[in-house]
Design a protein around this motif. Structure first.
Motif, PDB file in Angstrom:
ATOM      1  N   LEU A 231       0.803  -1.099   0.037  1.00 55.68           N
ATOM      2  CA  LEU A 231       0.091  -0.138   0.056  1.00 55.68           C
ATOM      3  C   LEU A 231       1.035   1.163  -0.096  1.00 55.68           C
ATOM      4  O   LEU A 231       0.486   2.307  -0.743  1.00 55.68           O
ATOM      5  CB  LEU A 231      -0.949  -0.008   1.171  1.00 55.68           C
ATOM      6  CG  LEU A 231      -2.034   0.968   1.290  1.00 55.68           C
ATOM      7  CD1 LEU A 231      -3.081   0.706   0.149  1.00 55.68           C
ATOM      8  CD2 LEU A 231      -2.892   0.749   2.559  1.00 55.68           C
ATOM      9  N   SER A 232       1.934   1.180   0.670  1.00 55.43           N
ATOM     10  CA  SER A 232       2.991   2.396   0.790  1.00 55.43           C
ATOM     11  C   SER A 232       3.516   2.614  -0.564  1.00 55.43           C
ATOM     12  O   SER A 232       3.519   3.767  -1.089  1.00 55.43           O
ATOM     13  CB  SER A 232       4.107   2.156   1.764  1.00 55.43           C
ATOM     14  OG  SER A 232       5.318   1.477   1.317  1.00 55.43           O
ATOM     15  N   PHE A 233       3.779   1.683  -1.269  1.00 56.05           N
ATOM     16  CA  PHE A 233       4.043   1.695  -2.873  1.00 56.05           C
ATOM     17  C   PHE A 233       3.082   2.619  -3.784  1.00 56.05           C
ATOM     18  O   PHE A 233       3.260   3.317  -4.357  1.00 56.05           O
ATOM     19  CB  PHE A 233       4.735   0.439  -3.426  1.00 56.05           C
ATOM     20  CG  PHE A 233       5.896  -0.049  -2.999  1.00 56.05           C
ATOM     21  CD1 PHE A 233       7.143   0.810  -3.488  1.00 56.05           C
ATOM     22  CD2 PHE A 233       6.360  -1.032  -2.351  1.00 56.05           C
ATOM     23  CE1 PHE A 233       8.289   0.402  -3.131  1.00 56.05           C
ATOM     24  CE2 PHE A 233       7.455  -1.519  -2.091  1.00 56.05           C
ATOM     25  CZ  PHE A 233       8.799  -0.859  -2.286  1.00 56.05           C
TER      26      PHE A 233
ATOM     27  N   PHE B 289      -9.069  -2.912   9.345  1.00 51.26           N
ATOM     28  CA  PHE B 289      -8.917  -4.409   9.812  1.00 51.26           C
ATOM     29  C   PHE B 289      -8.922  -5.165   8.763  1.00 51.26           C
ATOM     30  O   PHE B 289      -9.814  -5.498   8.089  1.00 51.26           O
ATOM     31  CB  PHE B 289     -10.193  -4.606  10.821  1.00 51.26           C
ATOM     32  CG  PHE B 289     -10.081  -6.073  11.169  1.00 51.26           C
ATOM     33  CD1 PHE B 289      -9.100  -6.923  11.546  1.00 51.26           C
ATOM     34  CD2 PHE B 289     -11.711  -6.645  11.383  1.00 51.26           C
ATOM     35  CE1 PHE B 289      -9.527  -8.272  11.929  1.00 51.26           C
ATOM     36  CE2 PHE B 289     -11.877  -7.763  12.083  1.00 51.26           C
ATOM     37  CZ  PHE B 289     -10.723  -8.781  12.057  1.00 51.26           C
ATOM     38  N   LEU B 290      -7.859  -6.198   8.739  1.00 50.80           N
ATOM     39  CA  LEU B 290      -7.857  -6.929   7.693  1.00 50.80           C
ATOM     40  C   LEU B 290      -8.376  -8.446   8.171  1.00 50.80           C
ATOM     41  O   LEU B 290      -7.774  -8.903   9.479  1.00 50.80           O
ATOM     42  CB  LEU B 290      -6.454  -7.458   7.041  1.00 50.80           C
ATOM     43  CG  LEU B 290      -5.581  -6.011   6.574  1.00 50.80           C
ATOM     44  CD1 LEU B 290      -4.352  -6.479   5.945  1.00 50.80           C
ATOM     45  CD2 LEU B 290      -6.395  -5.392   5.562  1.00 50.80           C
ATOM     46  N   ASP B 291      -9.474  -8.952   7.874  1.00 53.74           N
ATOM     47  CA  ASP B 291     -10.322 -10.041   8.522  1.00 53.74           C
ATOM     48  C   ASP B 291      -9.933 -11.307   7.434  1.00 53.74           C
ATOM     49  O   ASP B 291     -10.454 -11.356   6.437  1.00 53.74           O
ATOM     50  CB  ASP B 291     -11.604  -9.634   8.592  1.00 53.74           C
ATOM     51  CG  ASP B 291     -12.447 -10.731   9.266  1.00 53.74           C
ATOM     52  OD1 ASP B 291     -11.733 -11.593  10.111  1.00 53.74           O
ATOM     53  OD2 ASP B 291     -13.720 -10.328   9.247  1.00 53.74           O
TER      54      ASP B 291
ATOM     55  N   HIS C 178     -12.144   1.570  11.482  1.00 53.15           N
ATOM     56  CA  HIS C 178     -13.049   2.341  10.888  1.00 53.15           C
ATOM     57  C   HIS C 178     -13.572   1.619   9.520  1.00 53.15           C
ATOM     58  O   HIS C 178     -14.798   1.746   9.206  1.00 53.15           O
ATOM     59  CB  HIS C 178     -12.555   3.541  10.073  1.00 53.15           C
ATOM     60  CG  HIS C 178     -12.023   4.535  11.354  1.00 53.15           C
ATOM     61  ND1 HIS C 178     -10.717   4.715  11.661  1.00 53.15           N
ATOM     62  CD2 HIS C 178     -12.837   5.542  11.963  1.00 53.15           C
ATOM     63  CE1 HIS C 178     -10.670   5.626  12.663  1.00 53.15           C
ATOM     64  NE2 HIS C 178     -11.866   5.926  12.757  1.00 53.15           N
ATOM     65  N   ILE C 179     -12.715   0.781   8.937  1.00 51.28           N
ATOM     66  CA  ILE C 179     -13.188  -0.013   7.767  1.00 51.28           C
ATOM     67  C   ILE C 179     -12.618  -1.703   8.113  1.00 51.28           C
ATOM     68  O   ILE C 179     -11.458  -1.936   8.448  1.00 51.28           O
ATOM     69  CB  ILE C 179     -12.416   0.407   6.338  1.00 51.28           C
ATOM     70  CG1 ILE C 179     -13.092   1.860   6.171  1.00 51.28           C
ATOM     71  CG2 ILE C 179     -12.549  -0.589   5.429  1.00 51.28           C
ATOM     72  CD1 ILE C 179     -12.565   2.262   5.009  1.00 51.28           C
TER      73      ILE C 179
ATOM     74  N   TYR D 291      -7.829  -2.687  -2.998  1.00 51.87           N
ATOM     75  CA  TYR D 291      -9.048  -2.260  -2.351  1.00 51.87           C
ATOM     76  C   TYR D 291      -8.755  -1.393  -1.204  1.00 51.87           C
ATOM     77  O   TYR D 291      -9.590  -0.339  -0.949  1.00 51.87           O
ATOM     78  CB  TYR D 291     -10.094  -3.376  -1.940  1.00 51.87           C
ATOM     79  CG  TYR D 291     -11.134  -3.552  -1.271  1.00 51.87           C
ATOM     80  CD1 TYR D 291     -12.324  -2.864  -2.000  1.00 51.87           C
ATOM     81  CD2 TYR D 291     -11.233  -3.524   0.340  1.00 51.87           C
ATOM     82  CE1 TYR D 291     -13.522  -2.725  -1.513  1.00 51.87           C
ATOM     83  CE2 TYR D 291     -12.628  -3.167   0.786  1.00 51.87           C
ATOM     84  CZ  TYR D 291     -13.756  -2.670  -0.035  1.00 51.87           C
ATOM     85  OH  TYR D 291     -14.709  -2.432   0.509  1.00 51.87           O
ATOM     86  N   ALA D 292      -7.975  -1.426  -0.588  1.00 43.56           N
ATOM     87  CA  ALA D 292      -7.551  -0.473   0.655  1.00 43.56           C
ATOM     88  C   ALA D 292      -7.233   0.760   0.178  1.00 43.56           C
ATOM     89  O   ALA D 292      -7.769   1.875   0.373  1.00 43.56           O
ATOM     90  CB  ALA D 292      -6.356  -1.148   1.381  1.00 43.56           C
TER      91      ALA D 292
END
Ligand SMILES: Nc1ncnc2c1ncn2[C@@H]1O[C@H](COP(=O)(O)OP(=O)(O)O)[C@@H](O)[C@H]1O
Ligand SMILES: O=C(O)C1=C[C@@H](OP(=O)(O)O)[C@@H](O)[C@H](O)C1
Ligand SMILES: [Mg+2]
Length: 170
Positions: free
Chosen positions: A21-23, A98-100, A143-144, A159-160
């Motif tokens: 995600l940082s990339f 939250f990665l579920d 939050h998500i 998606y994130a």
């Protein structure tokens, strides 16, 4: 919404998704475990063995209290939501995701990893019970929630990023 925090149980993909995600968003990346290792000069198993879990939890809280950077991605450790104080700091300073992941998938990923002291010390049933007992805190702090089952790291990251951009536009 300055920071993006990734939370969830061990093995749900916080470190792997955070880096990607940082990339994608071109934001700096911090992995709390790695920062603690860097600051102490000790590995996570060494900290647990030499000083105990309580001390490690104090280091996590100190990290959150002292962290000054904005506009970045932070992958947390799976136990960070154990303390209400940590939950509050994260919710107040950023967007919490939250990665579920389902437990059987989590177990498949973590059960042989020597770098997670809690897994090394416990049975499968104990880890499953821990997953259950922490679940509500993940849900309440986030939050998500992103359901990761049947999704590749690339899909989860995209998606994130989509959720972050959507909220930015609001
Ligand atoms: N959705 C996924 N699909 C495939 N492999 C994954 C997925 N999420 C995580 N992994 C893999 O599982 C392992 C544990 O992920 P990691 O990011 O270290 O989890 P965490 O930081 O949440 O404990 C890594 O090898 C990672 O590449
Ligand atoms: O769930 C936990 O209590 C822990 C999770 C680990 O991080 P990951 O979630 O990245 O594995 C690490 O902080 C430590 O081993 C304790
Ligand atoms: Mg991690």
């Amino acid at each position: 919404m300055n920071r993006i925090y990734l939370i969830g149980f061990m093995g749900c993909g916080k470190s792997a998704v955070g880096r990607r995600l940082s990339f994608l968003l071109k934001l700096p990346f911090y992995d709390m475990d790695k920062e603690i290792v860097r600051q102490t000069g000790k590995t996570i198993p060494e900290i647990f063995e030499q000083y105990g879990e309580r001390y490690f939890r104090d280091l996590e809280t100190q990290f959150l209290q002292n962290f000054k950077n904005d506009f970045c991605i932070i992958s947390t450790g799976g136990g960070v939501t154990m303390r209400k104080e940590n939950q509050k700091i994260m919710r107040n300073t950023g967007l919490v995701m939250f990665l579920d992941a389902p437990f059987r998938e989590i177990w498949r990923r973590i059960h042989r990893d020597p770098n997670r002291p809690i897994v090394r010390q416990s049975t499968r049933d104990e880890i499953e019970a821990l997953h259950k007992s922490r679940y509500r805190d993940y849900k309440q702090t986030a939050h998500i929630t992103i359901r990761t089952e049947f999704r590749t790291l690339r899909q989860i990251t995209q998606y994130a990023a989509f959720q972050v951009n959507r909220l930015k536009g609001e």
